[in-house]
Design a protein around this motif. Sequence first.
Motif, PDB file in Angstrom:
ATOM      1  N   ALA A 140       0.819  -1.212   0.000  1.00 39.08           N
ATOM      2  CA  ALA A 140       0.000   0.000   0.000  1.00 39.08           C
ATOM      3  C   ALA A 140       0.855   1.265   0.000  1.00 39.08           C
ATOM      4  N   GLY A 141       2.180   1.113  -0.064  1.00 37.09           N
ATOM      5  CA  GLY A 141       3.060   2.274  -0.058  1.00 37.09           C
ATOM      6  C   GLY A 141       3.277   2.851   1.324  1.00 37.09           C
ATOM      7  N   LEU A 142       2.974   2.074   2.332  1.00 34.30           N
ATOM      8  CA  LEU A 142       3.143   2.493   3.719  1.00 34.30           C
ATOM      9  C   LEU A 142       4.294   1.722   4.344  1.00 34.30           C
ATOM     10  N   ALA A 143       4.707   2.152   5.514  1.00 32.65           N
ATOM     11  CA  ALA A 143       5.743   1.449   6.266  1.00 32.65           C
ATOM     12  C   ALA A 143       5.107   0.825   7.500  1.00 32.65           C
ATOM     13  N   ALA A 144       5.640  -0.325   7.873  1.00 36.24           N
ATOM     14  CA  ALA A 144       5.181  -1.022   9.067  1.00 36.24           C
ATOM     15  C   ALA A 144       6.309  -1.041  10.092  1.00 36.24           C
ATOM     16  N   GLY A 145       5.930  -0.935  11.331  1.00 29.63           N
ATOM     17  CA  GLY A 145       6.886  -1.067  12.429  1.00 29.63           C
ATOM     18  C   GLY A 145       6.399  -2.139  13.380  1.00 29.63           C
ATOM     19  N   PRO A 146       6.619  -3.430  13.039  1.00 30.04           N
ATOM     20  CA  PRO A 146       6.147  -4.497  13.918  1.00 30.04           C
ATOM     21  C   PRO A 146       6.992  -4.595  15.185  1.00 30.04           C
ATOM     22  N   MET A 147       6.334  -4.853  16.296  1.00 25.27           N
ATOM     23  CA  MET A 147       7.021  -4.916  17.596  1.00 25.27           C
ATOM     24  C   MET A 147       6.456  -6.058  18.429  1.00 25.27           C
ATOM     25  N   THR A 148       7.343  -6.662  19.214  1.00 26.70           N
ATOM     26  CA  THR A 148       6.918  -7.639  20.218  1.00 26.70           C
ATOM     27  C   THR A 148       7.377  -7.221  21.609  1.00 26.70           C
ATOM     28  N   GLY A 149       7.869  -6.010  21.738  1.00 32.73           N
ATOM     29  CA  GLY A 149       8.287  -5.487  23.040  1.00 32.73           C
ATOM     30  C   GLY A 149       7.124  -4.825  23.751  1.00 32.73           C
ATOM     31  N   TYR A 150       6.387  -5.624  24.524  1.00 34.24           N
ATOM     32  CA  TYR A 150       5.212  -5.122  25.245  1.00 34.24           C
ATOM     33  C   TYR A 150       4.825  -6.118  26.314  1.00 34.24           C
ATOM     34  N   ASP A 151       3.929  -5.691  27.175  1.00 29.26           N
ATOM     35  CA  ASP A 151       3.352  -6.557  28.207  1.00 29.26           C
ATOM     36  C   ASP A 151       2.120  -7.219  27.594  1.00 29.26           C
ATOM     37  N   ALA A 152       2.292  -8.455  27.134  1.00 32.30           N
ATOM     38  CA  ALA A 152       1.204  -9.149  26.438  1.00 32.30           C
ATOM     39  C   ALA A 152      -0.007  -9.325  27.339  1.00 32.30           C
ATOM     40  N   ALA A 153       0.214  -9.736  28.573  1.00 28.09           N
ATOM     41  CA  ALA A 153      -0.917  -9.939  29.488  1.00 28.09           C
ATOM     42  C   ALA A 153      -1.677  -8.635  29.697  1.00 28.09           C
ATOM     43  N   GLY A 154      -0.952  -7.524  29.789  1.00 23.98           N
ATOM     44  CA  GLY A 154      -1.601  -6.228  29.967  1.00 23.98           C
ATOM     45  C   GLY A 154      -2.434  -5.833  28.762  1.00 23.98           C
ATOM     46  N   ILE A 155      -1.883  -6.033  27.557  1.00 18.72           N
ATOM     47  CA  ILE A 155      -2.630  -5.705  26.339  1.00 18.72           C
ATOM     48  C   ILE A 155      -3.857  -6.591  26.219  1.00 18.72           C
ATOM     49  N   GLU A 156      -3.695  -7.870  26.501  1.00 19.49           N
ATOM     50  CA  GLU A 156      -4.833  -8.795  26.379  1.00 19.49           C
ATOM     51  C   GLU A 156      -5.931  -8.444  27.375  1.00 19.49           C
ATOM     52  N   LYS A 157      -5.564  -8.075  28.583  1.00 15.99           N
ATOM     53  CA  LYS A 157      -6.567  -7.681  29.577  1.00 15.99           C
ATOM     54  C   LYS A 157      -7.260  -6.378  29.169  1.00 15.99           C
ATOM     55  N   GLU A 158      -6.480  -5.462  28.592  1.00 17.33           N
ATOM     56  CA  GLU A 158      -6.984  -4.136  28.225  1.00 17.33           C
ATOM     57  C   GLU A 158      -7.892  -4.170  27.004  1.00 17.33           C
ATOM     58  N   PHE A 159      -7.555  -5.026  25.999  1.00 16.44           N
ATOM     59  CA  PHE A 159      -8.221  -4.948  24.704  1.00 16.44           C
ATOM     60  C   PHE A 159      -8.928  -6.225  24.256  1.00 16.44           C
TER      61      PHE A 159
END
Length: 196
Positions: A140-159
Amino acid sequence: MSLVLDPAAQDLLFREARTANTFTDEPVTDEQVQAIYDLVKYGPTAFNQSPLRVVLVRTPEGRERLVKHMAEGNQPKTATAPLVALLVADHEFHDELPALLPHFPQAKDAFFSERPVREQSAALNATLQAAYFIIGVRAAGLAAGPMTGYDAAGIEKEFLDGDHKVLMVVNIGKPGEDAWFPRLPRLSYDEVVTTV
């Protein structure tokens, strides 16, 4: 033998594509995301299970809720990227199998009735789809910035609910100033490929 894909497209998708660390403030539209999905949905998954789910974080409130769960080095870029996508594996993907695999609807119960089997299969196949998604962002002519540096349990609980597992967080947009780190080396063909 050369590749059939045009060299400019090869560069766009692979050779010149990089993980972006800064972005302009140009918005990423719903139409762009729809076009990305409409392209990458054709990538293969086992049993056509298609377990990837995408949560788009667009609102300031959603962004604030997400940033607090990102690793410190990822917080500024996640706070300022035009769009952030949570790429998620759906552990209940099997509910869609009768529609996605109409010639073998019994696969839902024959292969995926047990939760641990679904979790393992969803992790592998949604990760495949996440890679397709990144290539689609580039297409699509865009750039992606994939990341795995996060608190997975926190994101899963939040979202998310208990049936979904976050695989990665991807910042998306037009690359900004000093967006790229230096290109890191890659293994050679002979280091990767063996013939038996």
